[in-house]
Design a protein around this motif. Structure first.
Motif: not given
Length: 289
Positions: A24-30
């Motif tokens: 989820s964190t990766c999706y947000v920053f992406l």
């Protein structure tokens, strides 16, 4: 072997990162970096300031690539290559963004009075942009070596050297910029510039907003540089590099704040037009007196 049949601690990704990146964190920053990249491209085209594409937009693209690679590692914990690729991308990404700060300060010097700066606006940009490019080359070379070599230690040391040089350049940049504003405030020119009058240029409300954005952006980039310096200084398996929230806060969040600073406080909207009109100020300086 399917990663779901073995403990997480035994996966290749866990061995490299020291943790499994949170999806989820990766999706947000992406998404955040991708959106900022699009906005920067549109703004650069709208203002015809295309140099923002190889600086701000490029930074966002590299960051998006880095976080996309982290996401791929989270989705496939047995893929070890993602760690090296994301390391190269996220380490080098902010370097082009830093160039914007150097360019902006050069324009501010032209606007407020080159007599208050130890370097002319032209040389100011040349010196710090050269440092920026050099640090990018060093970091890129180290990152490439680390990503392709069986033992990434040497490449990591080269990357560390590039970040250390970048941190030094940012520190020097802050010092000379602070001196310029101090001299401007108290009208203490450091030199005479030929026929250029030594009057005190006015800091308008718009220019003040731009300066606040400049300070905040530089602060974010400096915090991130110090974090990376400490991180790589411990090696590939230190306590800092294997703590995910530290990376999320002191790398990802700092760069998000930095790139969106120039989305909301766009230099071409907040820098007075007279700065552009004085782009030939160096001619008035009689080749440094």
């Amino acid at each position: 072997m399917n990663s779901t049949t073995i403990p997480i601690e035994q996966t290749e990704v866990f061995h490299s990162f020291g943790y499994i990146p949170t999806k989820s964190t990766c999706y947000v920053f992406l998404v955040l970096f991708a959106v900022s990249a699009i906005i920067h491209i549109v703004q650069s085209i709208f203002t015809k300031k295309y140099w923002l594409i190889p600086t701000a937009a490029l930074c966002c693209a590299l960051e998006a690539g880095g976080w996309g690679t982290r996401l791929s590692s989270a989705l496939d914990p047995m893929n070890n290559m993602g760690f090296k690729v994301q390391m190269v991308l996220t380490v080098t990404a902010p370097t082009p963004l830093l160039a914007i700060n150097f360019i902006i300060v050069g324009q501010i010097i032209t606007l407020l009075g080159p007599q208050y700066s130890r370097l002319s606006a032209r040389y100011y940009s040349i010196v710090f942009l050269t440092c920026d490019i050099l640090s990018l080359v060093i970091q890129g070379a180290g990152g490439g070596l680390a990503a392709t070599a069986d033992d990434p230690t040497v490449g990591g040391h080269i990357m560390l050297g590039g970040i250390a040089f970048q941190t030094f350049a940012i520190t020097l940049f802050c010092l000379v910029t602070l001196e310029f504003f101090w001299r401007h405030q108290f009208q203490r020119p450091v030199r005479f510039c030929g026929n250029v009058p030594t009057t005190n240029g006015i800091i308008t409300k718009k220019l003040l907003v731009l300066c606040v954005g400049l300070v905040f952006n530089t602060f974010c980039l400096y915090v991130r540089a110090v974090y990376r310096l400490l991180e790589l200084g411990q090696g590939w398996h230190g306590a800092i590099i294997e703590t995910q929230w530290l990376f999320n806060v002191f790398d990802g969040t700092m760069i998000v704040l930095a790139v969106y600073t120039w989305n909301f406080i766009h230099p071409m909207f907040w820098l007075p037009e007279t700065a552009a009109a004085k782009s030939d100020i160096e001619k008035e300086m009689n080749e440094e007196g």
